[in-house]
Design an enzyme around this catalytic site. Structure first.
Site, mmCIF file in Angstrom:
data_model
loop_
_atom_site.group_PDB
_atom_site.id
_atom_site.type_symbol
_atom_site.label_atom_id
_atom_site.label_comp_id
_atom_site.label_asym_id
_atom_site.label_seq_id
_atom_site.Cartn_x
_atom_site.Cartn_y
_atom_site.Cartn_z
ATOM 1 N N GLY A 29 0.832 -1.196 0.000
ATOM 2 C CA GLY A 29 0.000 0.000 0.000
ATOM 3 C C GLY A 29 0.867 1.246 0.000
ATOM 4 O O GLY A 29 1.987 1.224 0.509
ATOM 5 N N GLN B 296 2.904 9.899 1.314
ATOM 6 C CA GLN B 296 4.237 9.298 1.470
ATOM 7 C C GLN B 296 5.212 9.701 0.367
ATOM 8 O O GLN B 296 6.416 9.541 0.514
ATOM 9 C CB GLN B 296 4.121 7.772 1.508
ATOM 10 C CG GLN B 296 3.427 7.257 2.761
ATOM 11 C CD GLN B 296 3.265 5.756 2.706
ATOM 12 O OE1 GLN B 296 2.308 5.253 2.133
ATOM 13 N NE2 GLN B 296 4.209 5.033 3.287
ATOM 14 N N CYS C 154 5.382 -0.264 7.335
ATOM 15 C CA CYS C 154 5.105 0.925 6.529
ATOM 16 C C CYS C 154 6.344 1.267 5.718
ATOM 17 O O CYS C 154 7.456 1.256 6.246
ATOM 18 C CB CYS C 154 4.738 2.089 7.451
ATOM 19 S SG CYS C 154 4.344 3.604 6.574
ATOM 20 N N LEU C 155 6.144 1.601 4.447
ATOM 21 C CA LEU C 155 7.292 1.954 3.596
ATOM 22 C C LEU C 155 8.005 3.206 4.111
ATOM 23 O O LEU C 155 9.171 3.420 3.811
ATOM 24 C CB LEU C 155 6.834 2.163 2.151
ATOM 25 C CG LEU C 155 6.371 0.898 1.417
ATOM 26 C CD1 LEU C 155 5.866 1.245 0.023
ATOM 27 C CD2 LEU C 155 7.485 -0.142 1.342
ATOM 28 N N HIS D 14 -4.908 1.779 7.266
ATOM 29 C CA HIS D 14 -3.538 2.279 7.412
ATOM 30 C C HIS D 14 -3.266 3.398 6.392
ATOM 31 O O HIS D 14 -2.696 4.441 6.735
ATOM 32 C CB HIS D 14 -2.568 1.095 7.221
ATOM 33 C CG HIS D 14 -1.114 1.438 7.225
ATOM 34 N ND1 HIS D 14 -0.230 0.924 8.154
ATOM 35 C CD2 HIS D 14 -0.372 2.220 6.400
ATOM 36 C CE1 HIS D 14 0.984 1.399 7.902
ATOM 37 N NE2 HIS D 14 0.932 2.177 6.836
ATOM 38 N N GLU D 15 -3.708 3.183 5.156
ATOM 39 C CA GLU D 15 -3.445 4.173 4.101
ATOM 40 C C GLU D 15 -4.296 5.426 4.281
ATOM 41 O O GLU D 15 -3.826 6.539 4.036
ATOM 42 C CB GLU D 15 -3.667 3.563 2.712
ATOM 43 C CG GLU D 15 -2.805 2.345 2.389
ATOM 44 C CD GLU D 15 -1.315 2.547 2.637
ATOM 45 O OE1 GLU D 15 -0.828 3.689 2.519
ATOM 46 O OE2 GLU D 15 -0.642 1.561 2.982
ATOM 47 N N HIS E 66 -2.697 7.680 6.663
ATOM 48 C CA HIS E 66 -1.626 8.500 6.059
ATOM 49 C C HIS E 66 -2.197 9.810 5.516
ATOM 50 O O HIS E 66 -1.583 10.870 5.673
ATOM 51 C CB HIS E 66 -0.963 7.755 4.899
ATOM 52 C CG HIS E 66 0.154 6.838 5.306
ATOM 53 N ND1 HIS E 66 1.262 7.279 5.985
ATOM 54 C CD2 HIS E 66 0.343 5.509 5.112
ATOM 55 C CE1 HIS E 66 2.082 6.256 6.197
ATOM 56 N NE2 HIS E 66 1.550 5.168 5.677
HETATM 57 NI NI NI Z 1 2.307 3.214 5.653
#
Ligand code: NI
Length: 173
Positions: free
Chosen positions: A46, A51, A91-92, A133-134, A137
């Site tokens: 995701g 991000q 998370c990236l 989660h997204e 963000h």
């Molecule tokens: Ni994330």
């Protein structure tokens, strides 16, 4: 398609609240394609526009094993959440950190797709967790915010140290 740079926690840009996308046009479709390429390359399941330092309400997700089921959520809105599930999240933007987080287990989300069509989706399991989660963000929220301040601070320090090491590596080149 181009790969985009991903911001790392605790970059303050990750705390920005994203604005609503007014028009799903060619520019947005291109951004979606670049976000998908960036997510697959990372690799991740995701990615939110926040991000990559674009503060618009756009999310891409693919939780399939074969990475052949891209899902685009533009202006996503949670309509319904139900139950509770604990799952390990990563998370990236916080590489190498995985923690158990408790969230609603089932969600219904309304969004617009890459072609500009509105749709609704019922999700459970990892997809439900990923959607939440997204969307977090887009609201400037990270999964470490669900942890204790002590734990979050430890992760914060670790990330700052990792960033410093990355910088030093570049300096050596
Ligand atoms: Ni994330």
């Amino acid at each position: 398609m181009s790969l985009l740079d991903i911001l790392f926690y605790p970059d303050p840009q990750l705390r920005k609240v994203a604005s609503t996308v007014a028009n799903v046009d060619g520019r947005v479709a291109q951004l979606v394609d670049d976000m998908l390429a960036t997510m697959y390359d990372a690799p991740g399941i995701g990615l939110a526009a926040t991000q990559i330092n674009v503060h618009e309400r756009i999310v891409v997700i693919d939780v399939s094993d074969e990475c052949d089921a891209p899902l685009t959520l533009i202006n996503p809105e949670l309509k319904l959440t139900e139950g509770e599930v604990e799952m390990q999240e990563g998370c990236l933007s916080i590489p190498g950190i995985y923690e158990n987080i408790t969230r609603p287990a089932n969600v219904t989300v309304a969004a617009i797709d890459r072609e500009g069509n509105p749709f609704e989706l019922d999700a459970d399991g990892i997809l439900a967790v990923c959607i939440q989660h997204e969307i977090d963000h887009l609201n400037g929220k990270l999964f470490v915010d669900y942890l204790s301040p002590l734990k979050r601070n430890r992760i914060r320090k670790k990330m700052i140290k990792a960033a410093r090491e990355r910088d030093e590596e570049y300096d050596d080149e």
